[in-house]
Design an enzyme around this catalytic site. Structure first.
Site, PDB file in Angstrom:
ATOM      1  CB  CYS A  63      -0.973  -0.027   1.174  1.00 46.26           C
ATOM      2  SG  CYS A  63      -0.215  -0.332   2.775  1.00 46.26           S
ATOM      3  CB  VAL A  64       1.674   4.000   2.339  1.00 50.84           C
ATOM      4  CG1 VAL A  64       0.335   4.673   2.164  1.00 50.84           C
ATOM      5  CG2 VAL A  64       1.709   3.247   3.656  1.00 50.84           C
TER       6      VAL A  64
END
Length: 432
Positions: A289-290
């Protein structure tokens, strides 16, 4: 004499080579290797000129032209710095400018709030799909998350605290929660468990990415004869993995390749996957994700999610208790009469609903992670099982049990609690 004559021109050429002049604070070397200046901005950009001409004449612009224009903008978007202008990542800018504007516009009227707060998640999902499809690394979501935290805290200090209903202890608890979120995110952004091959030693990694496999050749897989340890997961290359990275099972004839990654040029252990965004193989990779979430930072990722949820709910409770004093928190969230009569209250109410939307999304991710840990599966293994229609599906696919690594609830959580601290010895049937 011939040697002397042949050496003189070399010395002359060496002396005639112009020395590179140091860059001033506004100069930089662009992507074409030429010296450029910050003041040039978008001047002398053929793609931009061509795109503007086509826009004026109502002609369509090719997607490749858009990409070249964005590459030029991202290359020339710089700020003056010592020894040359520094490049600014363009994905950092939209949250910094658009989020405050959208939230303040949404505070003008109830209908504007509904439109803006509905469109923000749609835009974020669209941007995620765009970058995920192009397999690009982006700082947009990290910037959006951090700036959302900072801006919500700023609105809380400016609009909620001065009303006098938030005490020093409550403010200190909220501030400590914010700091703990940042600390947990910093830990989660570190090495997720990258695998590094000696053949790729020249690839740049941080100091924490030094662990790699020393296995230089294919080995005979261990396990029971005739058993399929992959459980239907490793007998087919995932759809989003690079070609040439087969995940062959131990019982298949092609045992020579085992779990070879052609991109990283190494043999991956069980449950390791190649992240196409980071470009490296990660031990027990869960998802990206991030940051890439793997064996070494999965605990920090879960801790960051938990602290974020608790801190956000606490901040939402304090804000609603301040702007709607005569109602419970749950009632005030859906019915708070007169909140749009005052712009300050309307802004606080809009920020509360923005936080609720974010908390709802994070709570869903946290719930899925809790379920996966309880069944000892990763998100990559779940997606692979759903594509190949293997494993048990419960609650309309919310729970997917592959049965390959599930050792019971308590043992699964014990294994998760020891990730990254010591090597976990899998049973014989788990070894690929």
């Amino acid at each position: 004499m011939t040697k002397k004559g042949s050496m003189k021109p070399g010395k002359k050429n060496k002396a005639e080579e112009p020395e590179l002049e140091p860059l001033c604070c506004c100069e930089y070397i662009d992507r074409n290797g030429e010296k450029n200046h910050v003041a040039a901005c978008l001047c002398d950009c053929q793609d931009l000129d061509e795109g503007c001409d086509r826009w004026i004449t109502c002609k369509s612009v090719q997607p490749e032209t858009y990409e070249r224009i964005m590459d030029t903008i991202s290359d020339r978007l710089r700020i003056p710095w010592l020894r040359g202008a520094r490049k600014v990542n363009i994905s950092l800018l939209p949250p910094l400018f658009l989020l405050p504007v959208f939230l303040r516009v949404a505070s003008w009227h109830f209908l504007l709030g509904v439109v803006v707060l509905t469109s923000l998640p749609v835009l974020a999902l669209w941007y995620y799909y765009l970058t995920h499809r192009r397999k690009e690394q982006t700082l947009f979501f990290l910037s959006l998350g951090l700036f959302s935290l900072g801006y919500m805290y700023y609105v809380f200090l400016q609009e909620v605290v001065p009303r006098g209903r938030v005490g020093p202890t409550q403010l200190a608890v909220l501030t400590c929660g914010l700091l703990l979120i940042l600390l947990a995110l910093c830990r989660a952004k570190k090495d997720p468990g990258y695998l590094r091959s000696p053949a790729n030693g020249d690839r740049s990694l941080s100091g924490s990415h030094t662990e790699y496999l020393n296995r230089t050749g294919p080995e005979k897989p261990k396990g029971f004869p005739g058993a399929d340890p992959a459980g239907g997961l490793n007998n087919r290359a995932p759809k989003d993995e690079p070609k040439g990275c087969p995940r062959t099972s131990a019982g298949s004839p092609a045992t020579g390749k085992e779990d070879w990654c052609a991109k990283c040029r190494l043999v991956r252990p069980a449950r390791a996957w190649h992240c196409r965004i980071c470009g490296f193989c990660v031990r027990r990779m869960d998802h990206h994700c991030v940051c890439c979430v793997g064996e070494s930072n999965h605990q920090a990722f879960m801790l960051a999610l938990l602290i974020f949820l608790l801190t956000s709910v606490y901040g939402i409770t304090l804000t609603l208790d301040t702007i709607c004093t005569d109602r419970s928190v749950f009632t005030a969230l859906f019915y708070c009469p007169g909140v749009y009569a005052n712009y300050s209250s309307a802004l606080c109410f809009t920020c509360v609903w923005y936080s609720v939307i974010i908390v709802g999304g994070m709570a869903y991710i946290f719930l899925i992670q809790l379920i996966n840990i309880s069944y000892n599966v990763t998100e990559r293994e779940v997606q692979q099982a759903l594509r190949q229609k293997t494993g048990r599906r419960l609650l309309c696919g919310l729970i997917v049990d592959t049965g390959q690594y599930n050792r019971g609830f308590l043992r699964n959580w014990h294994q998760f609690s020891t990730l990254g601290t010591r090597p976990f010895h899998h049973p014989a049937e788990d070894i690929v």
